[in-house]
Design a protein around this motif. Structure first.
Motif, PDB file in Angstrom:
ATOM      1  N   SER A   1       0.835  -1.209   0.000  1.00 24.31           N
ATOM      2  CA  SER A   1       0.000   0.000   0.000  1.00 24.31           C
ATOM      3  C   SER A   1       0.865   1.252   0.000  1.00 24.31           C
ATOM      4  N   SER A   2       1.998   1.204   0.713  1.00 26.67           N
ATOM      5  CA  SER A   2       2.918   2.339   0.771  1.00 26.67           C
ATOM      6  C   SER A   2       3.502   2.627  -0.608  1.00 26.67           C
ATOM      7  N   VAL A   3       3.860   1.571  -1.324  1.00 24.82           N
ATOM      8  CA  VAL A   3       4.407   1.742  -2.668  1.00 24.82           C
ATOM      9  C   VAL A   3       3.348   2.305  -3.597  1.00 24.82           C
ATOM     10  N   LEU A   4       2.133   1.751  -3.537  1.00 28.51           N
ATOM     11  CA  LEU A   4       1.057   2.163  -4.442  1.00 28.51           C
ATOM     12  C   LEU A   4       0.590   3.596  -4.181  1.00 28.51           C
ATOM     13  N   ILE A   5       0.541   4.013  -2.915  1.00 31.10           N
ATOM     14  CA  ILE A   5       0.050   5.357  -2.596  1.00 31.10           C
ATOM     15  C   ILE A   5       1.039   6.421  -3.076  1.00 31.10           C
ATOM     16  N   CYS A   6       2.267   6.016  -3.392  1.00 26.35           N
ATOM     17  CA  CYS A   6       3.246   6.968  -3.925  1.00 26.35           C
ATOM     18  C   CYS A   6       2.876   7.445  -5.331  1.00 26.35           C
ATOM     19  N   ILE A   7       2.032   6.680  -6.019  1.00 29.73           N
ATOM     20  CA  ILE A   7       1.604   7.111  -7.356  1.00 29.73           C
ATOM     21  C   ILE A   7       0.732   8.362  -7.253  1.00 29.73           C
ATOM     22  N   PRO A   8      -0.307   8.381  -6.404  1.00 29.90           N
ATOM     23  CA  PRO A   8      -1.033   9.646  -6.198  1.00 29.90           C
ATOM     24  C   PRO A   8      -0.140  10.762  -5.646  1.00 29.90           C
ATOM     25  N   LEU A   9       0.792  10.424  -4.755  1.00 30.70           N
ATOM     26  CA  LEU A   9       1.692  11.433  -4.196  1.00 30.70           C
ATOM     27  C   LEU A   9       2.490  12.121  -5.299  1.00 30.70           C
ATOM     28  N   ALA A  10       2.952  11.355  -6.288  1.00 28.21           N
ATOM     29  CA  ALA A  10       3.739  11.915  -7.386  1.00 28.21           C
ATOM     30  C   ALA A  10       2.935  12.943  -8.177  1.00 28.21           C
ATOM     31  N   PHE A  11       1.620  12.717  -8.313  1.00 23.95           N
ATOM     32  CA  PHE A  11       0.778  13.670  -9.037  1.00 23.95           C
ATOM     33  C   PHE A  11       0.800  15.036  -8.355  1.00 23.95           C
ATOM     34  N   TYR A  12       0.809  15.045  -7.016  1.00 28.26           N
ATOM     35  CA  TYR A  12       0.823  16.318  -6.294  1.00 28.26           C
ATOM     36  C   TYR A  12       2.129  17.053  -6.516  1.00 28.26           C
ATOM     37  N   TYR A  13       3.248  16.367  -6.316  1.00 32.07           N
ATOM     38  CA  TYR A  13       4.544  17.007  -6.483  1.00 32.07           C
ATOM     39  C   TYR A  13       4.730  17.536  -7.905  1.00 32.07           C
ATOM     40  N   GLN A  14       4.303  16.754  -8.878  1.00 37.90           N
ATOM     41  CA  GLN A  14       4.570  17.086 -10.275  1.00 37.90           C
ATOM     42  C   GLN A  14       3.589  18.099 -10.849  1.00 37.90           C
ATOM     43  N   ASN A  15       2.316  18.017 -10.459  1.00 41.91           N
ATOM     44  CA  ASN A  15       1.286  18.779 -11.160  1.00 41.91           C
ATOM     45  C   ASN A  15       0.621  19.899 -10.381  1.00 41.91           C
ATOM     46  N   ALA A  16       0.774  19.927  -9.056  1.00 43.92           N
ATOM     47  CA  ALA A  16       0.010  20.896  -8.273  1.00 43.92           C
ATOM     48  C   ALA A  16       0.336  22.338  -8.658  1.00 43.92           C
ATOM     49  N   ASN A  17       1.614  22.681  -8.704  1.00 46.04           N
ATOM     50  CA  ASN A  17       1.973  24.066  -9.028  1.00 46.04           C
ATOM     51  C   ASN A  17       1.624  24.447 -10.469  1.00 46.04           C
ATOM     52  N   PRO A  18       1.931  23.601 -11.464  1.00 49.12           N
ATOM     53  CA  PRO A  18       1.504  23.927 -12.832  1.00 49.12           C
ATOM     54  C   PRO A  18      -0.009  24.088 -12.948  1.00 49.12           C
ATOM     55  N   PHE A  19      -0.753  23.229 -12.249  1.00 52.49           N
ATOM     56  CA  PHE A  19      -2.223  23.293 -12.262  1.00 52.49           C
ATOM     57  C   PHE A  19      -2.718  24.625 -11.703  1.00 52.49           C
ATOM     58  N   LEU A  20      -2.225  24.989 -10.528  1.00 48.23           N
ATOM     59  CA  LEU A  20      -2.694  26.218  -9.886  1.00 48.23           C
ATOM     60  C   LEU A  20      -2.350  27.454 -10.703  1.00 48.23           C
ATOM     61  N   THR A  21      -1.137  27.492 -11.251  1.00 49.96           N
ATOM     62  CA  THR A  21      -0.745  28.664 -12.033  1.00 49.96           C
ATOM     63  C   THR A  21      -1.499  28.725 -13.365  1.00 49.96           C
ATOM     64  N   GLU A  22      -1.732  27.562 -13.973  1.00 51.78           N
ATOM     65  CA  GLU A  22      -2.409  27.546 -15.278  1.00 51.78           C
ATOM     66  C   GLU A  22      -3.860  28.005 -15.179  1.00 51.78           C
ATOM     67  N   ILE A  23      -4.544  27.655 -14.079  1.00 53.43           N
ATOM     68  CA  ILE A  23      -5.955  28.046 -13.959  1.00 53.43           C
ATOM     69  C   ILE A  23      -6.118  29.444 -13.372  1.00 53.43           C
ATOM     70  N   GLY A  24      -4.985  30.106 -13.071  1.00 50.95           N
ATOM     71  CA  GLY A  24      -5.047  31.507 -12.673  1.00 50.95           C
ATOM     72  C   GLY A  24      -5.049  31.795 -11.185  1.00 50.95           C
ATOM     73  N   VAL A  25      -4.613  30.853 -10.362  1.00 47.65           N
ATOM     74  CA  VAL A  25      -4.504  31.117  -8.915  1.00 47.65           C
ATOM     75  C   VAL A  25      -3.279  32.006  -8.683  1.00 47.65           C
ATOM     76  N   GLU A  26      -3.500  33.162  -8.082  1.00 49.71           N
ATOM     77  CA  GLU A  26      -2.401  34.097  -7.840  1.00 49.71           C
ATOM     78  C   GLU A  26      -1.530  33.627  -6.670  1.00 49.71           C
ATOM     79  N   ASN A  27      -0.218  33.896  -6.789  1.00 47.77           N
ATOM     80  CA  ASN A  27       0.744  33.524  -5.733  1.00 47.77           C
ATOM     81  C   ASN A  27       0.612  32.049  -5.343  1.00 47.77           C
ATOM     82  N   ALA A  28       0.539  31.199  -6.364  1.00 48.05           N
ATOM     83  CA  ALA A  28       0.297  29.767  -6.134  1.00 48.05           C
ATOM     84  C   ALA A  28       1.370  29.146  -5.243  1.00 48.05           C
ATOM     85  N   THR A  29       2.634  29.510  -5.466  1.00 45.18           N
ATOM     86  CA  THR A  29       3.720  28.913  -4.695  1.00 45.18           C
ATOM     87  C   THR A  29       3.613  29.291  -3.223  1.00 45.18           C
TER      88      THR A  29
END
Length: 405
Positions: free
Chosen positions: A220-248
């Motif tokens: 389960s620890s190994v598998l849950i790392c797949i969703p975790l990777a989505f956050y690290y990789q996509n969260a900032n690009p997602f927030l900035t692309e949809i127009g959230v100010e001061n996303a970082t």
């Protein structure tokens, strides 16, 4: 005075990481025109660094050199590589430097701990007060990027100003490299000891997998790392692309949450037990990604903020609880091996697969006009985390053994 120096060390250590890693996906996509697969490759260098780190620390630092000296050398080398990352003008030129950087950075995570533990009489009481400055360093880096320099504003991103995050971190890395040579003497502890590949990778702890419960937890620890990777990789690009100010800057709320829920973790473990605490952590992953899928930068911005703030539950309640559980399951002679094995499996193998999957899913839901179908992208890790939740719910049996937190 020593604790002050150790706190400065921790602050700079995590200021460096938080100062470029959070915005990496946004930088690669917007400035270097990298694809989702290429961005996944860049993030997976963290996993390669985690896999290689035990060899650097176990075969070199623990046997031949003082921890503070090799820490200094690695950060000075890292500063040089970070400067080359700042200068790279395309992904092909950028990738070798980020790979090299993570190979030298990831071992420093163990080295700063070794330096800190080496100066403490009672690490269980003293370490937390020093380590918290690392989280503060990460938060300060994000706030500086958003609110001091505004490098993550729409105009700045279009101008390629996120490139300056690498220059900022190169300077911080150089400072920490030089500062490390002034840290207290921390001589190698494994001089004369036989340390092989089996010990370094924690393979002696494989015997724990004979326990069905631990096997379920491990997978389960190994598998849950797949969703975790989505956050690290996509969260900032997602927030900035949809127009959230001061996303970082807003994303630093995740680190604040991490500190707060770390304090709450012992209460949950003692009151509800390990299984429920782990399930709460996994459920938080599902909820976070559903919120990301249906939130926006306008009337439902609160959904995105809540999703970010769930980071403390997502990380602490699963990964930190898991470390405590692993420590409890392993015998005295296998504690280090067990922690090494779970770290290799999660940050090494699990995240490596996770970043690859995140890259493929992101590319699969990107239009020819380079517009992302973010709702579909986020629903994938939400569904994946839900499946892991159900597997763990029905296959992991509650244990009565004492879990000390």
């Amino acid at each position: 005075m020593i604790n002050l120096r150790l706190s400065i060390m921790m602050f700079l250590q995590f200021f460096i990481w938080g100062g470029w890693f959070v915005t990496l996906g946004t930088y690669l996509a917007n400035t270097l025109a990298a694809s989702g697969g290429q961005i996944g490759m860049a993030f997976s260098t963290q996993s390669w660094g985690a896999i290689i780190a035990p060899f650097v620390v176990g075969l070199i630092a623990d046997r031949f050199f003082n921890a503070e000296r090799i820490l200094g050398v690695l950060h000075i080398v890292g500063a040089i590589l970070m400067y080359f990352m700042y200068q790279a003008d395309n992904f092909v030129a950028f990738y070798p430097y980020v790979l090299g950087y993570m190979v030298v950075y990831m071992p420093t995570l163990a080295l700063v701990n070794a330096v800190a533990f080496g100066q403490m009489q009672d690490p269980s009481k003293e370490f937390g007060k020093v380590r918290v400055w690392g989280t503060i360093g990460w938060i300060v880096a994000g706030l500086m990027i958003s609110y001091v320099f505004s490098w993550d504003s729409a105009v700045a991103i279009a101008d390629g100003q996120l490139r300056y995050t690498f220059l900022l971190c190169a300077v911080a890395s150089l400072l920490l490299g030089v500062f490390s040579f002034s840290l207290p003497n921390t001589p190698p502890k494994a001089v004369g000891q036989k340390t092989g590949i089996r010990e370094l990778l924690g393979l002696d702890a494989l015997v724990l997998l004979k326990d069905k419960n631990f096997l379920v937890f491990f997978l389960s620890s190994v598998l849950i790392c797949i969703p975790l990777a989505f956050y690290y990789q996509n969260a900032n690009p997602f927030l900035t692309e949809i127009g959230v100010e001061n996303a970082t800057g807003k994303m630093t709320l995740g680190q604040v949450s991490e500190v707060l829920f770390m304090l709450a973790l012992p209460i949950f473990l003692n009151r509800f037990g390990l299984k429920v605490t782990l399930l709460i952590g996994m459920a938080a992953w599902v909820l976070r990604y559903v919120l990301f899928a249906y939130g926006n930068a306008d009337e439902t911005l609160y959904m995105l903020i809540v999703g970010i703030a769930l980071h403390g539950i997502c990380y602490d309640f699963f990964f930190v609880s898991g470390q405590i559980y692993t420590d409890a399951k392993a015998g005295e002679s296998a504690k280090s091996a067990a922690q090494g094995l779970i770290t290799l499996a999660t940050y090494g193998v699990g995240m490596l697969v996770g970043f690859a999957v995140a890259g493929m899913i992101t590319d699969g839901y990107t239009t020819e006009a380079s517009v992302h179908e973010w709702q579909q992208i986020w629903l994938f890790p939400a569904a994946f985390a839900a499946v892991v939740f159900l597997i763990f719910l029905f296959m992991f049996k509650s244990e009565k053994e004492k879990i000390n937190a």
